[in-house]
Design a protein around this motif. Structure first.
Motif, short mmCIF file in Angstrom:
data_model
loop_
_atom_site.label_atom_id
_atom_site.label_comp_id
_atom_site.label_asym_id
_atom_site.label_seq_id
_atom_site.Cartn_x
_atom_site.Cartn_y
_atom_site.Cartn_z
N GLU A 336 0.84 -1.21 0.00
CA GLU A 336 0.00 0.00 0.00
C GLU A 336 0.87 1.25 0.00
OE1 GLU A 336 -3.44 2.11 2.82
OE2 GLU A 336 -2.61 0.14 3.32
N GLY A 337 0.53 2.20 -0.85
CA GLY A 337 1.26 3.46 -0.93
C GLY A 337 2.46 3.42 -1.84
N TYR A 338 2.79 2.25 -2.42
CA TYR A 338 3.98 2.17 -3.28
C TYR A 338 3.83 3.07 -4.50
CZ TYR A 338 7.44 0.28 -6.49
OH TYR A 338 8.47 0.15 -7.39
N SER A 339 2.67 3.08 -5.10
CA SER A 339 2.46 3.90 -6.30
C SER A 339 2.52 5.39 -6.01
CB SER A 339 1.12 3.55 -6.94
OG SER A 339 0.05 3.78 -6.03
N ASP A 340 2.37 5.75 -4.74
CA ASP A 340 2.39 7.17 -4.38
C ASP A 340 3.80 7.66 -4.04
OD1 ASP A 340 -0.37 7.28 -4.67
OD2 ASP A 340 -0.71 6.63 -2.60
N THR A 453 17.96 2.66 -2.11
CA THR A 453 16.67 3.28 -1.80
C THR A 453 16.75 4.23 -0.62
OG1 THR A 453 15.93 1.55 -0.24
CG2 THR A 453 15.55 1.15 -2.58
N HIS A 454 17.95 4.47 -0.11
CA HIS A 454 18.08 5.24 1.13
C HIS A 454 17.38 6.60 1.05
CE1 HIS A 454 19.97 6.15 5.01
NE2 HIS A 454 20.17 7.37 4.55
N LEU A 455 17.55 7.29 -0.06
CA LEU A 455 16.95 8.61 -0.19
C LEU A 455 15.44 8.56 -0.43
CD1 LEU A 455 19.65 10.39 -2.38
CD2 LEU A 455 19.18 10.78 0.04
N ARG A 456 14.91 7.37 -0.71
CA ARG A 456 13.48 7.24 -0.95
C ARG A 456 12.70 7.03 0.34
NH1 ARG A 456 13.23 5.55 -6.35
NH2 ARG A 456 11.06 6.27 -6.32
N GLY A 457 13.39 6.85 1.46
CA GLY A 457 12.74 6.65 2.75
C GLY A 457 13.13 7.72 3.74
N HIS A 458 12.45 7.72 4.89
CA HIS A 458 12.70 8.76 5.90
C HIS A 458 12.74 8.21 7.32
CE1 HIS A 458 10.73 10.71 2.39
NE2 HIS A 458 11.61 11.67 2.62
N THR A 459 12.67 6.88 7.49
CA THR A 459 12.60 6.30 8.83
C THR A 459 13.87 6.60 9.61
OG1 THR A 459 11.17 4.50 8.11
CG2 THR A 459 12.43 4.14 10.10
N ASP A 460 13.69 7.03 10.87
CA ASP A 460 14.83 7.29 11.75
C ASP A 460 15.18 6.02 12.52
OD1 ASP A 460 13.47 7.42 14.58
OD2 ASP A 460 12.20 8.60 13.25
N PRO A 461 16.37 5.95 13.14
CA PRO A 461 16.80 4.74 13.84
C PRO A 461 15.88 4.32 14.98
CG PRO A 461 18.67 6.16 13.41
CD PRO A 461 17.46 6.95 13.03
N ALA A 465 14.20 0.66 15.16
CA ALA A 465 14.48 -0.27 16.26
C ALA A 465 13.19 -0.77 16.91
CB ALA A 465 15.38 0.39 17.30
N LEU A 466 12.16 0.04 16.91
CA LEU A 466 10.87 -0.34 17.50
C LEU A 466 9.92 -0.97 16.49
CD1 LEU A 466 10.30 2.81 19.75
CD2 LEU A 466 11.06 0.55 20.48
N ARG A 467 10.41 -1.24 15.28
CA ARG A 467 9.62 -1.86 14.20
C ARG A 467 8.39 -1.03 13.83
NH1 ARG A 467 10.93 -6.79 12.49
NH2 ARG A 467 8.84 -7.15 11.65
N LEU A 468 8.54 0.27 13.86
CA LEU A 468 7.46 1.16 13.44
C LEU A 468 7.63 1.60 11.99
CD1 LEU A 468 7.26 3.41 16.65
CD2 LEU A 468 5.87 1.41 16.07
N ASP A 469 8.57 0.96 11.30
CA ASP A 469 8.90 1.35 9.93
C ASP A 469 8.48 0.31 8.90
OD1 ASP A 469 10.66 -0.64 10.75
OD2 ASP A 469 12.26 0.07 9.43
N ARG A 470 7.67 -0.67 9.30
CA ARG A 470 7.41 -1.82 8.43
C ARG A 470 6.71 -1.44 7.13
NH1 ARG A 470 11.17 -5.00 9.20
NH2 ARG A 470 12.04 -3.00 9.84
N VAL A 471 5.84 -0.45 7.16
CA VAL A 471 5.14 -0.04 5.94
C VAL A 471 6.14 0.54 4.94
CG1 VAL A 471 3.40 1.50 4.97
CG2 VAL A 471 2.95 0.33 7.12
N GLU A 472 6.96 1.48 5.41
CA GLU A 472 7.94 2.07 4.51
C GLU A 472 8.98 1.04 4.07
OE1 GLU A 472 9.94 6.10 5.12
OE2 GLU A 472 11.58 4.72 5.58
N GLU A 473 9.39 0.16 4.99
CA GLU A 473 10.38 -0.85 4.65
C GLU A 473 9.87 -1.77 3.55
OE1 GLU A 473 14.06 -2.99 5.10
OE2 GLU A 473 13.36 -0.95 5.44
N ALA A 474 8.60 -2.13 3.59
CA ALA A 474 8.02 -2.98 2.55
C ALA A 474 8.09 -2.28 1.19
CB ALA A 474 6.58 -3.34 2.90
#
Length: 601
Positions: A336-340, A453-461, A465-474
């Motif tokens: 979800e959100g990949y096309s955006d 893909t580093h510049l395509r994401g914005h998740t901070d460490p 670490a708390l696994r709150l980045d799973r949507v962006e990571e996918a």
């Protein structure tokens, strides 16, 4: 070595950890519980070194000093000021984190042997500081530290403290594994490859070096807090350089590139030291510190026969029973959100996007690039050719910011970029591959490509670490998988990148560069090592990129490949441009023929 283990090995890891955690509930001698407490304490500190040294490639002998900062902070606050021992934890983390931030900002930029020497220097400084400050009790230290309590229940029992120590260790392991399996984690992996490749992917290497330094210090501080309330007293001796070396030994013996190796190394070395102290006096007498001699000898032998540590041997044996499965897997369908996800707009076809105007690069008296001048238009494939040593790769490095120009200008989409570094240039839309491949060999093809893909994401460490980045990571993994399929490496997606043939590694670098969403793609000898069909597939790919509006500047020695794919050629010799034109014109150019000694026919 592989830091993120297979799924089946992951079960082994947590089964072993569960055994250690349940250990105090068994009818075992109190000495074993005490030994288990120290193994847990040492493993927390060694885990920080796995992150710092094993993954980030930054060698430190100063981990014990940060353990001391955590221990002394809680000891002073709880005895002299009467604070709750639980407040000593956040305050210790604050003090250690601030010290690591200040020390790291000054030292982690050092390279080679200078960084380990710097860590030795400030480790000794902190050690002598602990032993000379009056309010810290000098070398007598601080005693009478209150025990930890919860709702009035005393936690000073070794068996109860065992549970707290191993609970903290389990939390640290979980956080570190989550962090490494994320966008920031891939950036930390890339640090071990130096500065050139990570910066070309948009990774702020200086920032991430300080980050891992601080994280290692925070884990050491946690270990120090637990140590102080377990021992109920602290002194400077356990926080000296010798202990700093032992922490590094624990990480290396267990497997410095493996999270679980920290626990294994701490257990092996702590148990070994304990047994040597019991056995050697019976064999050799009590006159002399023989255990250190035997301890050092056994460590040397171990490293000689298992240079990657013990943990890889354990997982290899386990893999014979349970075949490994990949841990990092991209979604099969677009999340979800990949096309955006934002994508860079391509310039108007035919417009000039790269202008090299009198660019010069000198190394002392050597002129590597001499007043080069050429341009490149949107949707065009231009070849930069010339004999070995002509200055082609140096020209690439000037365009991508790896090297600063001595004089002249380089403009991209109308803006000067010759004063920018690699990280800012890739942000503007220039991706690249390298003449000598820059990969993380033990990571999979998917993980290596996902670095782009580093510049395509914005998740901070913290979120990672708390696994709150799973949507962006996918989304990022799916993007990487799409580029892998595009370049024809789909069957190798979960294969360690170091096991690929050289030609396939070069294709992997192209996929990684495409993940940066470039407008201009710079390829340094992309066809080197490729077989005929692979060259044909690469030619088809480049033509497809051209049709999509992307521009390509490539250096290549395979003249058949170059002549069949490029729109124009720029020829260099001894750092200067000697010809420019269509491939058919260059083939008949006398200056070019002379430069190649008849090499183009």
């Amino acid at each position: 070595m592989r830091l993120l283990a297979s799924l089946s090995t992951k079960k082994l890891q947590w089964l072993l950890f569960a055994w250690f955690f349940l250990f105090p509930f068994l009818p075992v001698p109190s000495f074993w519980i005490t030994l288990g407490n120290y193994i847990g304490l040492y493993a927390i500190a060694a885990l920080g070194l796995v992150l710092l040294t094993g993954v980030g490639g930054l060698t430190s002998f100063g981990q014990a000093a940060f353990v001391g900062l955590g221990a002394y902070t809680t000891a002073y606050l709880s005895t002299t000021l009467g604070w709750s021992p639980w407040l000593g934890l956040p305050m210790g983390l604050l003090v250690s984190g601030a010290a690591a931030l200040a020390i790291g900002a000054m030292t982690v930029r050092l390279s080679g042997h200078y960084l380990p020497l710097a860590t030795i220097a400030w480790s000794l400084s902190l050690y002598y500081l602990f032993g000379t400050l009056e309010f810290l009790g000098k070398y007598d230290g601080i005693s009478g530290i209150p025990p930890l309590t919860v709702l009035g229940v005393d936690l000073s029992s070794p068996r109860v403290m065992y549970g707290l120590i191993w609970f903290c260790l389990g939390g640290c392991v979980w956080l570190v594994l989550n962090l490494l399996n994320s966008r920031p984690g891939r950036a930390i992996h890339a640090l071990a490859k130096g500065k050139t490749m990570p910066e070309a992917m948009g990774i702020h290497t200086a920032q991430y070096k300080v980050l891992v330094f601080v994280l290692a210090a925070l884990m050491a501080s946690l270990s120090g807090w637990l140590y102080a309330h377990l021992q109920r007293s602290v002194s400077a001796t356990p926080f000296g350089l010798n202990m700093g070396i032992e922490y590094l030994f624990m990480a290396v013996v267990g497997g410095v590139g493996h999270v679980w190796g920290a626990i294994l190394g701490a257990g092996l070395l702590t148990g070994l030291k304990s047994q040597l102290q019991d056995w050697l006096p019976l064999l050799l007498g009590s006159n002399g510190n023989y255990e250190m001699l035997f301890f050092g000898l056994m460590v040397v032998l171990l490293l000689h026969h298992a240079r990657d540590g013990i943990w890889p041997r354990v997982t290899a044996l386990w893999a014979h029973v349970h075949p490994p499965e990949p841990e990092v897997v991209a979604p099969e369908i677009a999340p979800e959100g990949y096309s955006d996800m934002p994508r860079r707009a391509k310039p108007t076809p035919g417009s000039i996007i790269l202008e090299v105007n009198e660019a010069r690069k000198q190394f002392g008296g050597l002129v590597a690039v001499k007043d080069m001048q050429f341009d490149l238009r949107a949707g065009e494939i231009v070849g930069l050719i010339g004999p070995n040593g002509a200055g082609k790769s140096t020209m690439f490095n000037l365009v991508t910011g790896v090297l600063p120009v001595t004089s002249g200008e380089i403009r991209f989409c109308g803006q000067r970029i010759d004063t920018l570094d690699s990280r800012r240039i890739v942000q503007r839309g220039i991706g690249r591959s390298f003449q000598h491949v820059h990969l993380i060999p033990h990571l999979s093809v998917l993980e290596n490509v996902a670095m782009g893909t580093h510049l395509r994401g914005h998740t901070d460490p913290v979120r990672a670490a708390l696994r709150l980045d799973r949507v962006e990571e996918a989304r990022l993994l799916y993007l990487a998988a799409e580029q892998i399929k595009r370049v024809g490496l789909e069957e190798f997606m979960h294969t360690p990148a170091g096991s690929l043939a050289l030609g396939q590694q070069r294709i992997l670098e192209i996929a990684r560069a495409l993940c940066t969403d470039p407008v201009l793609l710079l390829l340094d000898e992309p066809a080197a090592g490729l077989r005929l069909k692979e060259k044909q597939a690469l030619s088809t790919l480049l033509q497809q990129l051209k049709a999509e509006g992307m521009s390509v500047l490539l250096v290549e020695h395979d003249m058949d490949f170059v002549m069949g794919i490029t729109d124009r050629l720029v020829v260099m010799e001894f750092g200067s441009k000697i010809a420019e034109g269509l491939p058919t014109e260059i083939q008949n150019n006398e200056a070019v023929l002379a430069a190649y000694l008849g090499g183009i026919e």
